[in-house]
Write a protein that holds these residues in place. Structure first.
Motif: not given
Length: 339
Positions: A5-12, A161-166, A177-187, A191-194
Motif C-alpha cells: 500500500f502506497s499512502g495517498p496525499v491527504t485531502r483537506v 515531496g514526502d511519501a510512505w509505503h506499507l 518513508m521518503i522525503d524528496g529534497l525540497g518541495h514541489g513537483v521535483l521533490a 519520493s514517488e520513484a522511491g
C-alpha cells in the motif's frame, strides 16, 4: 495477510461556513468511489462526512476535515478526521442521542458512530480531534488496521515531496518513508520513484537492502531522505536503517526510544546505510515522520494518547507540531496488530 500500500496525499477541506459542508460530502463520496464502495456504503461515508462537517462548523467554531483512503484487512476503507479549536466535549455524553451543546437534535455523533468501524476522539485545551474510519458493510470485524498517516504538501502546493509505503509479506511488516529534497513537483517525483521501488521489493528484504533499492530508484532525481523499518510479526524484532532527516520513535510503556538515521542523500550520495536492531513488544507504538513535523513532541504531554488509535495520535501530533513551511508526512502503527 499480504499488503502492498502506497499512502495517498491527504485531502483537506476547510469548514468555516455551512456551504463547505457540501464540499466535504463530495470529497468523501469521491474517496468512497476510489475505495470501490457500493452505493450503500458510499451513502454511509457521505452521511458521516456531513455530520462531522456540520458538527465542526456548528459546535467547534470551524476547522478542517482530513480525508484519506486507508488500507484494511479485506480491502480499502475511508478515513474522516476533523480538527477544531473549540471547547471540546465528553464522547460518552455526545454519543447519547438527544445530547447537544448547541441546541440541535443531538443525533450527529451517534449517527457517525453507527456508520464507522472505528470512532475515537481526543479533546484538550487546544481543541478536539474526531476520527471516524468506515469500511464496507461486508468487510470482516477486523477490517481496520492499527495505523494512521497524514501526508500533506506545503501550503500553496499540490504535489507532496514526502511519501510512505506499507508492505506486509512473509510475516514481515515494512514501513518505508521518503522525503524528496525540497518541495514541489521535483521533490514529489523523487519520493514517488522511491515508493515505486519499495512496492517492487521482494518479501523479507532487510532495511539496508531496501535503502540500496531506494537509492537506485531515486537515481537521476534530486534525491532525498529515506528510512525503512522492518518489523517481524513473529517476535517483534525490528531491522531499521535511515539516511537523512527522517525521525523515528518506539513508544513502549512509559519510555521512548529513538531510531537513528545516518547523514546522506538517497539517490545522490551516502555511505552504506547502517542497520540497527530494535525490539517492539506487542502494543508498542512506532512513529516515523519527515522533518516537516517538529521533533520536540513528547507523549508525556498527552496522558493516555499513546494507547489510542494510531490515526488519532498522528492527527494530534500534526495539529500541534506541524512546522507549516515544508511538506509533512507522519505515520504511526501498533506492533502486534497486523495479524
Amino acid at each position: 495477510m499480504d499488503l502492498n500500500f502506497s499512502g495517498p496525499v491527504t485531502r483537506v477541506v476547510t469548514i468555516e461556513e455551512t456551504t463547505q459542508v457540501g464540499q466535504a460530502r463530495r470529497e468523501a463520496l469521491s474517496l468512497a468511489s476510489q475505495a470501490g464502495f457500493n452505493e450503500g456504503d458510499a451513502g454511509r461515508v457521505a452521511l458521516a462526512a456531513t455530520e462531522l462537517a456540520t458538527n465542526l462548523w456548528r459546535h467547534g467554531g470551524g476547522g478542517r476535515m482530513y480525508l484519506s483512503v486507508i488500507a484494511g484487512h479485506d480491502g480499502p476503507g475511508v478515513e474522516l478526521c476533523t480538527i477544531d479549536r473549540g471547547p471540546g466535549f465528553v464522547l460518552a455524553q455526545a454519543l447519547q442521542d438527544g445530547y447537544s451543546t448547541g441546541g440541535s437534535q443531538g443525533l450527529g455523533m451517534g449517527v457517525i458512530a453507527r456508520q464507522s468501524r472505528v470512532m475515537d476522539v481526543w479533546s484538550d485545551d487546544r481543541g478536539t480531534v474526531v476520527l471516524a474510519r468506515i469500511h464496507a458493510e461486508r468487510a470482516p470485524r477486523n477490517a481496520d488496521l492499527a495505523y494512521g498517516a497524514v501526508r500533506l504538501p506545503i501550503k500553496h502546493e499540490d504535489a507532496c515531496g514526502d511519501a510512505w509505503h506499507l508492505q506486509v509479506q512473509a510475516r514481515q511488516l515494512t514501513l518505508t518513508m521518503i522525503d524528496g529534497l525540497g518541495h514541489g513537483v521535483l521533490a514529489a517525483a523523487a519520493s514517488e520513484a522511491g515508493v515505486r521501488a519499495s512496492a517492487l521489493a521482494p518479501a523479507g528484504e532487510g532495511a539496508v537492502d531496501r535503502i540500496a533499492r531506494l537509492h537506485a530508484g531515486l537515481s537521476g532525481s534530486r534525491g532525498g531522505a529515506a528510512a525503512v523499518a522492518c518489523l517481524s510479526l513473529d517476535n517483534g524484532a525490528i531491522d531499521f536503517a535511515g539516511v537523512g532527516n527522517i525521525a523515528g520513535s518506539l513508544l513502549i510503556a512509559d519510555t521512548s526510544r529513538g531510531m537513528a538515521s545516518m547523514p546522506g542523500i538517497v539517490g545522490v550520495q551516502y555511505r552504506k546505510a547502517q542497520a540497527f536492531a530494535l525490539h517492539a513488544p506487542a502494543g508498542t507504538l512506532m512513529v516515523m515522520h519527515s522533518d516537516g513535523l517538529q521533533a520536540r513532541w513528547s507523549m508525556r504531554d498527552y496522558p493516555g494518547l499513546q494507547h489510542r488509535h494510531p490515526a488519532l495520535v498522528v492527527a494530534v501530533l500534526h495539529r500541534d507540531f506541524d512546522r507549516g513551511r515544508d511538506d509533512v508526512c507522519v505515520v504511526a502503527l501498533r506492533a502486534g496488530a497486523f495479524e
